[in-house]
Scaffold this motif. Structure first.
Motif, PDB file in Angstrom:
ATOM      1  N   GLU A  17       1.087  -0.993  -0.024  1.00 37.67           N
ATOM      2  CA  GLU A  17       0.027  -0.062   0.010  1.00 37.67           C
ATOM      3  C   GLU A  17       0.721   1.231   0.124  1.00 37.67           C
ATOM      4  OE1 GLU A  17      -4.261   1.260   1.700  1.00 37.67           O
ATOM      5  OE2 GLU A  17      -3.088   0.190   3.068  1.00 37.67           O
ATOM      6  N   ILE A  18       0.566   2.326  -0.682  1.00 38.09           N
ATOM      7  CA  ILE A  18       1.048   3.521  -1.015  1.00 38.09           C
ATOM      8  C   ILE A  18       0.485   4.586   0.097  1.00 38.09           C
ATOM      9  CG2 ILE A  18       2.013   5.338  -2.351  1.00 38.09           C
ATOM     10  CD1 ILE A  18       2.874   2.749  -3.314  1.00 38.09           C
ATOM     11  N   ILE A  19       1.456   5.073   1.128  1.00 36.44           N
ATOM     12  CA  ILE A  19       0.959   6.312   2.039  1.00 36.44           C
ATOM     13  C   ILE A  19       1.745   7.250   1.788  1.00 36.44           C
ATOM     14  CG2 ILE A  19       0.785   6.394   4.466  1.00 36.44           C
ATOM     15  CD1 ILE A  19       0.419   3.578   4.752  1.00 36.44           C
ATOM     16  N   ASP A  20       1.183   8.452   1.964  1.00 36.69           N
ATOM     17  CA  ASP A  20       1.796   9.620   1.909  1.00 36.69           C
ATOM     18  C   ASP A  20       2.438  10.144   3.367  1.00 36.69           C
ATOM     19  OD1 ASP A  20       2.655  12.535   1.909  1.00 36.69           O
ATOM     20  OD2 ASP A  20       0.576  13.108   0.915  1.00 36.69           O
ATOM     21  N   VAL A  21       3.740  10.214   3.524  1.00 36.05           N
ATOM     22  CA  VAL A  21       4.328  10.458   4.778  1.00 36.05           C
ATOM     23  C   VAL A  21       3.678  11.997   5.353  1.00 36.05           C
ATOM     24  CG1 VAL A  21       6.263   9.058   4.637  1.00 36.05           C
ATOM     25  CG2 VAL A  21       6.300  11.320   3.791  1.00 36.05           C
ATOM     26  N   ILE A  62       4.762   1.496   1.194  1.00 32.11           N
ATOM     27  CA  ILE A  62       5.810   2.415   0.606  1.00 32.11           C
ATOM     28  C   ILE A  62       5.327   3.837   0.937  1.00 32.11           C
ATOM     29  CG2 ILE A  62       6.332   2.993  -1.815  1.00 32.11           C
ATOM     30  CD1 ILE A  62       5.865   0.345  -2.923  1.00 32.11           C
ATOM     31  N   LEU A  63       6.187   4.298   1.677  1.00 26.39           N
ATOM     32  CA  LEU A  63       6.031   5.627   1.860  1.00 26.39           C
ATOM     33  C   LEU A  63       6.534   6.732   0.878  1.00 26.39           C
ATOM     34  CD1 LEU A  63       7.208   5.536   5.579  1.00 26.39           C
ATOM     35  CD2 LEU A  63       4.836   5.235   4.727  1.00 26.39           C
ATOM     36  N   ILE A  64       5.757   7.613   0.617  1.00 29.31           N
ATOM     37  CA  ILE A  64       5.983   8.707  -0.468  1.00 29.31           C
ATOM     38  C   ILE A  64       6.039   9.996   0.029  1.00 29.31           C
ATOM     39  CG2 ILE A  64       5.252   7.193  -2.304  1.00 29.31           C
ATOM     40  CD1 ILE A  64       2.741   9.205  -2.758  1.00 29.31           C
ATOM     41  N   ASP A  65       6.549  11.060  -0.461  1.00 29.58           N
ATOM     42  CA  ASP A  65       6.311  12.376  -0.309  1.00 29.58           C
ATOM     43  C   ASP A  65       5.301  13.071  -1.412  1.00 29.58           C
ATOM     44  OD1 ASP A  65       6.511  15.005   0.297  1.00 29.58           O
ATOM     45  OD2 ASP A  65       8.621  15.309  -0.274  1.00 29.58           O
TER      46      ASP A  65
END
Length: 89
Positions: free
Chosen positions: A17-21, A78-81
């Protein structure tokens, strides 16, 4: 980018899963990857649109996240900016 492991398969990446930090927002799962075949590297990941509009004639509103925006690949997320993506989400 900080990675807990050395190698990831495409299947494993698509299951994370993609998460916005910045906001903690869950953005979903990877739909596709854009790859530079000449340089053998991933350019960006493509996420499905966050809008609920579904139409046969609407343009594709997928979210493209540049690989440089990925901050950490963990075991199952997965952590993204996503700061620059705020207008698309």
């Amino acid at each position: 980018m900080d990675m807990e492991g050395d190698l990831f398969s495409l299947t494993n990446l698509k299951d994370m899963e993609i998460i916005d930090v910045n906001t903690g927002t869950k953005l979903g799962f990877i739909k596709d990857l854009k790859i530079d075949c000449d340089e053998h590297r991933i350019i960006s990941v493509v996420l499905p649109s966050q809008t609920s509009k579904i139409s046969l004639f609407s343009k594709n509103e997928d979210i493209e996240v540049p690989w440089e925006n990925i901050k950490k690949i963990g075991v199952d997320v997965i952590l993204i900016d996503g700061e620059k993506l705020a207008d698309k989400v």
